[in-house]
Write a protein that holds these residues in place. Structure first.
Motif, PDB file in Angstrom:
ATOM      1  N   ALA A 232      -9.631  45.185  39.198  1.00 22.35           N
ATOM      2  CA  ALA A 232     -10.845  45.398  38.414  1.00 22.35           C
ATOM      3  C   ALA A 232     -10.578  46.318  37.228  1.00 22.35           C
ATOM      4  O   ALA A 232     -11.023  46.037  36.102  1.00 22.35           O
ATOM      5  CB  ALA A 232     -11.937  45.989  39.306  1.00 22.35           C
ATOM      6  N   LEU A 249     -19.517  45.974  34.661  1.00 16.94           N
ATOM      7  CA  LEU A 249     -19.258  45.136  35.834  1.00 16.94           C
ATOM      8  C   LEU A 249     -19.504  43.661  35.575  1.00 16.94           C
ATOM      9  O   LEU A 249     -18.853  42.797  36.174  1.00 16.94           O
ATOM     10  CB  LEU A 249     -20.106  45.616  37.008  1.00 16.94           C
ATOM     11  CG  LEU A 249     -19.840  47.064  37.437  1.00 16.94           C
ATOM     12  CD1 LEU A 249     -20.814  47.481  38.522  1.00 16.94           C
ATOM     13  CD2 LEU A 249     -18.402  47.235  37.915  1.00 16.94           C
ATOM     14  N   LEU A 252     -16.590  41.213  34.927  1.00 17.24           N
ATOM     15  CA  LEU A 252     -15.654  40.821  35.981  1.00 17.24           C
ATOM     16  C   LEU A 252     -16.087  39.478  36.555  1.00 17.24           C
ATOM     17  O   LEU A 252     -17.117  39.390  37.230  1.00 17.24           O
ATOM     18  CB  LEU A 252     -15.624  41.888  37.078  1.00 17.24           C
ATOM     19  CG  LEU A 252     -15.060  43.254  36.660  1.00 17.24           C
ATOM     20  CD1 LEU A 252     -15.295  44.284  37.749  1.00 17.24           C
ATOM     21  CD2 LEU A 252     -13.568  43.146  36.336  1.00 17.24           C
ATOM     22  N   ARG A 258     -15.770  42.155  41.602  1.00 16.01           N
ATOM     23  CA  ARG A 258     -16.923  42.806  40.974  1.00 16.01           C
ATOM     24  C   ARG A 258     -17.675  43.677  41.978  1.00 16.01           C
ATOM     25  O   ARG A 258     -18.084  44.797  41.666  1.00 16.01           O
ATOM     26  CB  ARG A 258     -17.867  41.761  40.371  1.00 16.01           C
ATOM     27  CG  ARG A 258     -19.061  42.376  39.633  1.00 16.01           C
ATOM     28  CD  ARG A 258     -19.822  41.326  38.842  1.00 16.01           C
ATOM     29  NE  ARG A 258     -20.341  40.260  39.703  1.00 16.01           N
ATOM     30  CZ  ARG A 258     -19.879  39.023  39.734  1.00 16.01           C
ATOM     31  NH1 ARG A 258     -18.851  38.663  38.960  1.00 16.01           N
ATOM     32  NH2 ARG A 258     -20.415  38.109  40.532  1.00 16.01           N
ATOM     33  N   ARG A 262     -18.210  47.626  41.865  1.00 16.29           N
ATOM     34  CA  ARG A 262     -19.576  48.174  41.851  1.00 16.29           C
ATOM     35  C   ARG A 262     -19.718  49.297  42.866  1.00 16.29           C
ATOM     36  O   ARG A 262     -20.376  50.312  42.601  1.00 16.29           O
ATOM     37  CB  ARG A 262     -20.589  47.068  42.140  1.00 16.29           C
ATOM     38  CG  ARG A 262     -22.042  47.549  42.061  1.00 16.29           C
ATOM     39  CD  ARG A 262     -22.985  46.358  42.051  1.00 16.29           C
ATOM     40  NE  ARG A 262     -22.829  45.529  43.242  1.00 16.29           N
ATOM     41  CZ  ARG A 262     -23.145  44.220  43.282  1.00 16.29           C
ATOM     42  NH1 ARG A 262     -23.616  43.607  42.198  1.00 16.29           N
ATOM     43  NH2 ARG A 262     -22.982  43.537  44.393  1.00 16.29           N
TER      44      ARG A 262
END
Length: 378
Positions: A232, A249, A252, A258, A262
């Motif tokens: 990520a 986010l 992604l 993702r 997060r």
């Protein structure tokens, strides 16, 4: 202290050169943020690993643990390297190796180890051993090692000798703990601030609930989460997820990656908010919703909880807890529950009842009290 020193004297015919300790830890909030250069908020427990130690009279080191009936393990501290020692003794031999690699003198030693930090509960029993051995080695060598440097040595032992890809929170909590305070750690530069945590003044108690569900870090799941976080960060073009914000986010494309990101981004924000509230002298009840949100994030986005953990959290809340969450790396281990003092019995009973209804072994429940970090006992 007396027990391990007496065991040493009985086995080796004389008193140890000293007795040293390091504690386990509970993480109030900030899970899987440490290896993402983020923020964590642990505290040291009164549960400790204790080491009685002395220089060896022969050419090999020998360590024995009260928790390991198989007997002593031998290795050569002057030359031991990753792969030479496995099992529980790897944490000891690995600390000798990392201490030596850091440029400090390491002679052959004899060690008697005892610990009341629950093993496999996510309370950092391994870091307690590493840091206890580290302060013992420093004491035997007559050298001063700064707490943060000692924590880094212990972390290297765990990462490179044992092979567990953990961050540095556990060792930093073990060396920087202080009674009545939380350890607010910025893992990017290892700066530490202490945050007051006087629950009794507000009529509160923090329960630690050992779910007795198996818990292990060296396996693939922990490493898989870390790899997803690295993917990520690379996809977002940031050094670490510490540098990402919620708006990033959506860039992604992979749903799993993702969700992993997060969790880290929102968990860092929760840590900072808890620090802000407690640092401003707010009633600690106000952190309850943040503990709850942390657990939801670990369950749904990071996917590291298990049924024993989720049931304990739900039952604790139903029993009167102000907030509850899993603590530790996941896949088992412990839950913490912030409770009004008059609800402690109800929370404990609710969790025990929920376990009994499912035919599970009863959990172990004890108060989590911030305590002092590693040092010398005698």
């Amino acid at each position: 202290m007396t027990v391990v020193a007496d065991a040493f004297a009985a086995r080796h015919g004389g008193a140890p050169a000293g007795v040293w300790f390091a504690p386990g830890r509970v993480n109030l909030i900030g899970e899987h943020t440490d290896y993402n250069d983020g923020f964590v908020l642990p505290f040291a427990l009164p549960h400790r690993a204790v080491v009685a130690a002395a220089p060896a009279t022969g050419p090999v080191s020998r360590v024995r643990s009260a928790q390991e009936p198989a007997g002593a393990v031998e290795f050569t501290a002057a030359s031991v390297a990753p792969g030479d020692v496995g099992g529980w003794a790897a944490y000891v031999a690995g600390t000798c190796w990392a201490f030596r690699e850091a440029g400090y003198p390491v002679g052959e030693v004899v060690l008697e180890l005892d610990s009341d930090v629950p093993v496999g509960a996510g309370l950092s029993s391994s870091a307690a051993v590493e840091c206890a051995v580290g302060v013992a080695l420093a004491g035997l060598a007559g050298v001063q090692v700064a707490p943060t440097e000692l924590a880094r040595i212990a972390r290297r032992a765990e990462n490179e000798f044992v092979g567990a890809p953990t961050g540095g929170m556990d060792q930093m909590a073990a060396v920087h703990g202080r009674a009545g305070q939380l350890v607010f750690l910025d893992t990017r530069d290892d700066t530490v601030e202490r945050v007051p945590f006087d629950l009794a003044a507000h009529g509160l108690e923090l329960l630690v609930i050992d779910t007795r569900a198996p818990h292990a870090h060296a396996g693939g799941e922990y490493g898989a989460r870390r790899a997803d976080c690295e993917r990520a960060a690379a996809a977002l073009g940031v050094p670490a997820l510490r540098d990402a914000v919620p708006a990033d986010l959506d860039r992604l494309p992979d749903d799993r990656v993702r969700r992993r990101a997060r969790h880290v981004v929102t968990e860092n924000a929760r840590v900072l908010e808890v620090v802000r509230l407690l640092g401003a002298g707010a009633d600690p009840r106000g952190i309850g919703p943040l503990l709850d949100a942390s657990h939801t994030s670990m369950r749904d986005d990071f996917e590291i909880t298990v049924p024993h953990v989720d049931v304990a959290v739900e039952a604790a809340r139903a029993g009167g807890a102000t907030g509850a969450r899993m603590t530790g790396g996941g896949f088992g281990g412990c839950v913490i529950a912030l409770c009004p003092e008059d609800a402690v019995g109800g929370v404990t009973a609710a969790v025990e009842r929920a376990y009994a209804e499912r035919g599970w072994a009863a959990p172990a429940v004890f108060p989590g009290t911030p305590s002092d970090g590693a040092g010398r006992l005698a």
